[in-house]
Motif scaffolding. Structure first.
Motif, mmCIF file in Angstrom:
data_model
loop_
_atom_site.group_PDB
_atom_site.id
_atom_site.type_symbol
_atom_site.label_atom_id
_atom_site.label_comp_id
_atom_site.label_asym_id
_atom_site.label_seq_id
_atom_site.Cartn_x
_atom_site.Cartn_y
_atom_site.Cartn_z
ATOM 1 N N GLU A 224 29.044 7.815 -13.225
ATOM 2 C CA GLU A 224 30.387 8.394 -13.304
ATOM 3 C C GLU A 224 30.922 8.686 -11.902
ATOM 4 O O GLU A 224 32.069 8.368 -11.570
ATOM 5 N N THR A 225 30.055 9.243 -11.069
ATOM 6 C CA THR A 225 30.457 9.551 -9.701
ATOM 7 C C THR A 225 30.828 8.273 -8.951
ATOM 8 O O THR A 225 31.834 8.220 -8.236
ATOM 9 N N TYR A 226 29.991 7.242 -9.184
ATOM 10 C CA TYR A 226 30.266 5.971 -8.499
ATOM 11 C C TYR A 226 31.588 5.380 -8.985
ATOM 12 O O TYR A 226 32.400 4.888 -8.184
ATOM 13 N N ALA A 227 31.802 5.424 -10.285
ATOM 14 C CA ALA A 227 33.033 4.856 -10.846
ATOM 15 C C ALA A 227 34.248 5.544 -10.232
ATOM 16 O O ALA A 227 35.238 4.887 -9.875
ATOM 17 N N LYS A 228 34.145 6.856 -10.081
ATOM 18 C CA LYS A 228 35.261 7.589 -9.472
ATOM 19 C C LYS A 228 35.457 7.150 -8.026
ATOM 20 O O LYS A 228 36.583 6.961 -7.554
ATOM 21 N N HIS A 229 34.341 6.989 -7.353
ATOM 22 C CA HIS A 229 34.434 6.586 -5.943
ATOM 23 C C HIS A 229 35.021 5.177 -5.818
ATOM 24 O O HIS A 229 35.829 4.907 -4.934
ATOM 25 N N MET B 188 37.116 3.813 -7.578
ATOM 26 C CA MET B 188 38.548 3.762 -7.852
ATOM 27 C C MET B 188 39.389 4.114 -6.636
ATOM 28 O O MET B 188 40.607 3.928 -6.637
ATOM 29 N N ASN B 189 38.754 4.629 -5.619
ATOM 30 C CA ASN B 189 39.466 4.931 -4.381
ATOM 31 C C ASN B 189 40.004 3.621 -3.791
ATOM 32 O O ASN B 189 39.243 2.699 -3.542
ATOM 33 N N LYS C 289 27.212 15.126 -4.274
ATOM 34 C CA LYS C 289 27.057 14.940 -5.721
ATOM 35 C C LYS C 289 25.656 14.426 -6.032
ATOM 36 O O LYS C 289 24.972 14.931 -6.935
#
Lengths: 887, 142
Positions: free
Chosen positions: B106-111, B113-114, B131
């Motif tokens: 999840e953290t990677y997916a958010k990252h 999207m940057n 994180k």
């Protein structure tokens, strides 16, 4: 028992390797090609006929193998058997296409604990790697290959096998996505695991050194620096560079491929990023050194073979012009330049030695440069030089560097940042080189100059000459041409480009004689020749208000005010009159307000082989002349002279300089005009006639016919009248150029030889003298006027008028003297047309009723439709009549 | 359940884009030999072969333990985009690793999207590091 086990182990491993060797070429699709070799054959049969009664199903085979392995693993001395079973199981799985299960058996193999010699251990790992390779697990294969390599040189090993270690390490490269081809680096993306790749490369460098092959170590080290630079910290880069330098101190890095004992060939590693060359550009020669072809050949090449005037396809093709072909030429035997932009990515000062370009096609002698680039700097501009020795197509395809002890041949095709794979340029035969100096000081052009043409000319000019001249002044500009090249100058041609000057440069402003210079040819190397350009400053000489006074119709009396006075005396009287008049101050032009005149003198010269090939060079010299106003003609007038063949030109000369000016003109003493003073001079001019400009041309020409005619007349006047001035204070002298003056139509009629010849007879006696005619009051006096058309063209619609009047000599003219004189007959006669040579006669008789001085104005006017202007011809001298009482 | 962990996110070209090690809190600065860390990387890299085989055997992203070498177990998690989350561990901790992978994904997916992050390049983000540390403490070493 140990030795027995070992020997058994070796036997097993031999069998296993044999098995692997044999089965290696087999694939799952072609099991029928298997050799009759026990188990594999059985497996093959099984695969062919899966429903055979006595055979196990594929899954059952796995189960059986697993079961067997579990049983074997219970006994430590069954290790060898267990291993064999694992390998066989793995093969079966491989044939069944069950890679994952196969890998499970291989996994198990790693943990079988048997006492093995180092050699066997290596063999075991190597085999494991080979099996992994077969099931397509390249990374696993590489992993175990490396383990095997490490085993070769384990610290416990009394005789480490560095060579085998190196070979094994080399085989791991593929699995770690690493290629030793330097052309693949630098890459846009990271492929593989950089930390692992670095580790492997370090191990290879270390192994190569231990092998006693320093050249190999240098090669790998330079590759490491070249390819992995992005993944190194600045500190690591610095350290590794130091290490490489220490290696190359003993064995320098070479730009040739290295052949290994194994037969593999290691490509050379060009250090393309040390320094990084960001751009490469061939530079054209300096503008004055560029070889040029005769223009005739240029026009032929410029013509397009397309029938369309405009085509979008065509223009797109032109955009795609081959960037690698230079559109300029280099000259054989002359130093040519290449511009590079280099970046030093290293955190230390990089010393690049022996940098030069690589070329092919013709002999090219590159000049070797040594660079020293500060740490992490760039892009820095660097110029490489070279001299083409022969003529033809020169192709540059790379450059050579010597960095950190490694010689690199960097080719453009391997450099991603350089678009072209090579750059080619045409080299033409040698040409002479001229150095041009002028006798005049160089022009100091202001920075605020917006003249685009001039700015462009400034870039290409070799030198410039500036002069500050008064209008009418002339000066010589001596150009010294020195041949500074190696080839004699055999031809020189001169042309003048005046297009850069915004007001048109008058013709004759610059004149030269080329023959003197050409007589000095050929100009040997080192020799000098001179060439003289005569600058005649032609400037505006008419004052701006010149026309205002001219347009007034001069009355007959004022024009004829003092016909009897000799021309010599007249100017003096005029001068006194003029001095009383306040000088014309309407927008008086300042002396300092100089009018610039710019021109480019182009010297085309050639010699030697270049001349034979039709090439020449062009040295352009900017000539900049500031023309100052000296004497302005504020008023021009033409007065009839006593003789019908002459007239008087009177000029009001205004000295706008700050200096005293001495005027000298024919038939007169010198005249001094003080600064800012206005004086009138008169010059006797022989009359002349010029052909009429044809009326049919009038609509086409931009300037009005009157102006054109005026110009013609003033030009003719300028050739006839020679008025010179000099400034005693500065010693400068010049002429008053009358070309710029404007003449009124009346004045022009006065100057031109009238097409009508007069013959006046009074009382049947021809009137020729200027003496007044004696007449008796009350007695008729017959005046017979005959006019002859002496011109070659017919005169149409003219009127002949004989008009008596009284000049009171005080400026008053009485035209209406009806009570004093009576005319018998007509005073006026209209003549429809006079053909050339035709004579028309008119006679009338006057009776004077009182005594006194009378005058007769005899004139012919022409108001023709054909002629552009009304013409008026007056008979001179004026007929004067003294009426006396009868004695 | 304290043990040693080595975590890596591996991109499409087998290139690691994020690496982190987790050690038990009682012996934090364990003598991490350089050689040791290299070994981790070698093992993780070699395990990618097995990840690629096993990812087709299941619908789950979490592949459980895919490989082992000596004392190390290798667990993996393959994202929908084909990024591989690899965990080396010397102790069994299936649920903890699963949760850790899930949260890191999840953290990677958010990252990812940057817009300023280019996929497949190294993650250089303090927030991401924090994180990862946090989840590591929460699920693995804590």
């Amino acid at each position: 028992s140990d030795s027995r086990l070992t020997s058994t182990g070796s036997a097993v491993w031999k069998a296993v390797s044999q098995f692997l060797d044999v089965s290696a070429p087999y694939t799952d699709e072609s099991p029928s090609t298997m050799s009759p070799n026990g188990l594999p054959m059985a497996t093959a049969e099984f695969l062919q006929d899966g429903k055979a009664k006595n055979c196990l199903s594929p899954d059952e085979i796995i189960e059986k193998y697993k079961e067997a392995l579990i049983q074997y693993s219970k006994y430590s001395y069954a290790g060898v058997v267990e291993m064999e079973a694992s390998v066989k199981a793995c093969r079966v799985m491989l044939m069944q296409g069950k890679n994952l299960q196969a890998s499970e058996f291989l996994q198990n193999m790693v943990y079988i604990n048997i006492q093995l010699t180092d050699e066997d251990k290596i063999q075991r790992y190597n085999t494991l790697s080979a099996l992994y390779e077969q099931i397509g697990f390249k990374r696993k294969a590489a992993f175990f290959k490396r383990v095997a390599a490490m085993q070769c040189v384990s610290p416990n090993n009394p005789n480490p096998a560095w060579n085998s270690c190196y070979v094994l390490l080399q085989e791991t490269l593929d699995g770690y996505s690493l290629s030793l081809d330097p052309r693949q680096f630098p890459r846009a993306y990271t492929y593989g695991w950089p930390a692992i790749q670095l580790r492997i490369l370090h191990e290879m460098v270390y192994t190569a050194r231990k092998m006693g092959n320093p050249a190999l170590a240098v090669r790998h080290m330079s590759f490491l620096l070249h390819a992995m630079s992005d993944h190194l910290s600045p500190f690591e880069r610095k350290e590794l560079s130091k290490v490489l330098e220490s290696y190359t101190a003993k064995v320098p890095g070479t730009p040739v491929p290295l052949a290994l004992e194994s037969g593999a060939i290691l490509p050379a590693v060009p250090m393309t990023n040390l320094p990084t060359v960001r751009s490469f550009k061939l530079l054209d020669l300096a503008p004055h050194l560029r070889p040029m072809k005769k223009p005739s050949s240029q026009t032929s090449s410029a013509t397009s073979n397309s029938p369309f005037i405009y085509s979008p396809i065509q223009s797109r093709q032109q955009e795609k012009k081959d960037q690698s072909k230079m559109d300029f030429l280099w000259v054989s035997g002359e130093v040519c330049e290449m511009a590079l932009q280099v970046i030093n990515p290293m955190p230390f000062e990089l010393k690049v030695q022996n940098m030069s370009v690589m070329s092919e096609g013709i002999d090219f002698e590159p000049l070797i440069s040594n660079l020293s680039l500060p740490a992490e700097s760039g892009p820095l501009g660097v110029t490489l030089l070279g001299t083409p020795q022969t003529t033809g197509q020169l192709k540059l395809f790379g450059y050579v560097t010597h960095v950190l002890g490694v010689k690199s041949h960097c080719k453009f095709k391997d450099l991603r940042q350089i678009a072209e794979t090579d750059y080619s340029v045409e080299v033409v035969p040698g040409l002479p080189k001229l150095q041009v100096t002028t006798s005049l000081p160089k022009a100091a052009f202001g920075t605020t100059n917006h003249n685009l043409g001039l700015n462009k000319a400034k870039e290409t000019a070799v030198t410039s000459a500036a002069a500050r001249l008064y209008a009418g002044e002339s000066q010589e500009c001596v150009l010294t041409l020195q041949n500074v090249g190696q080839i004699p100058v055999e031809s020189i041609d001169i042309s003048l480009d005046t297009s850069i000057s915004s007001p048109k440069v008058p013709s004759g402003f610059f004149t030269w004689n080329l023959e003197n210079t050409q007589a000095q040819l050929p100009l040997m190397p080192g020799a000098m020749a001179t060439f003289t350009v005569l600058i005649k400053a032609v400037g505006e000489i008419s004052a701006q208000d010149r026309k205002t006074t001219e347009n007034e119709e001069p009355s007959p009396s004022s024009r004829h005010s003092s016909p009897k006075k000799s021309p010599q005396t007249r100017p003096r009287s005029m001068r006194t009159a003029a001095m009383t008049v306040p000088p014309v101050e309407v927008q008086q032009p300042e002396e300092e307000k100089a009018q610039p005149v710019d021109a480019v003198l182009k010297l085309m010269y050639s010699g030697g082989e270049g001349l034979e090939e039709g090439y020449h060079r062009q040295a352009s010299v900017i000539l900049h002349v500031d023309v100052l106003h000296a004497l302005l003609v504020s008023k021009v007038n033409i007065l009839p002279a006593a003789s019908p063949r002459h007239c008087h030109l009177t000029l009001d000369l205004h000295n706008v300089t700050k200096h005293e000016v001495v005027i000298s003109y024919p038939d007169n003493d010198d005249l001094i005009i003080e600064s800012k003073q206005l004086k009138r001079i008169a010059v006797r001019v022989e009359r002349f006639s010029l052909p009429e400009p044809c009326t049919s041309e009038a609509p086409i020409s931009i300037i009005s016919p009157v102006d054109a005619r005026s110009q013609q007349y003033s030009q003719q006047l300028a050739t006839l009248v020679d008025i010179r001035w000099r400034m005693p204070s500065s010693g400068t002298c010049g002429v008053v150029n009358l070309e710029g003056i404007t003449l009124s139509p009346e004045a022009m009629d006065l100057i031109s030889i009238s097409p009508i010849q007069w013959a006046v007879r009074i009382d049947d006696k021809p009137f020729e003298t200027e003496e007044p005619v004696q007449c008796i009051m009350g007695r008729p006096m017959s005046v017979q006027v005959s006019i002859t058309n002496s011109s070659s063209e017919p005169v149409e619609g003219s009127t002949l008028v004989v008009h008596p009047y009284q000049d009171l000599w005080n400026g008053t003219v009485l035209n209406d003297i009806h009570g004093k004189v009576a005319c018998i007959g007509c005073q006026q006669k209209d003549i429809e047309k006079m053909n050339p040579g035709e004579t028309v006669q008119h006679t009338c008789t006057f009776v004077f009723f009182c005594c006194g001085d009378f005058s007769l104005d005899i004139r012919a006017t022409c108001t023709s439709r054909v002629r552009t202007q009304d013409h008026k011809w007056t008979f001179t001298p004026i007929v004067r009549i003294t009426v006396q009482e009868q004695k | 359940m304290a043990g040693n962990y080595y975590f890596a996110i591996v991109g499409h070209h087998d290139n690691p884009i994020f690496e982190m090690e987790f050690a038990p809190p009682n012996k934090p600065a364990e003598t991490k030999k350089d050689d040791h860390r290299h070994l981790n990387q070698f093992i993780a890299h070699a395990a990618l072969d097995l990840v690629e085989e096993q990812m087709w055997m299941t619908n789950n992203m979490y592949l459980k333990t895919v490989d082992r070498f000596n004392e190390w177990f290798v667990s993996a998690f393959v994202t929908a985009g084909g990024m591989r989350l690899i965990m080396l561990h010397d102790q069994k901790n299936e649920d903890g690793i699963k949760n850790f992978f899930q949260d890191m994904y999840e953290t990677y997916a958010k990252h990812a999207m940057n817009p300023f992050y280019e996929p497949n390049t190294g993650i250089k983000s303090q927030a991401f590091d924090r994180k990862a540390q946090f989840y590591g403490k929460k699920y693995l070493t804590g």
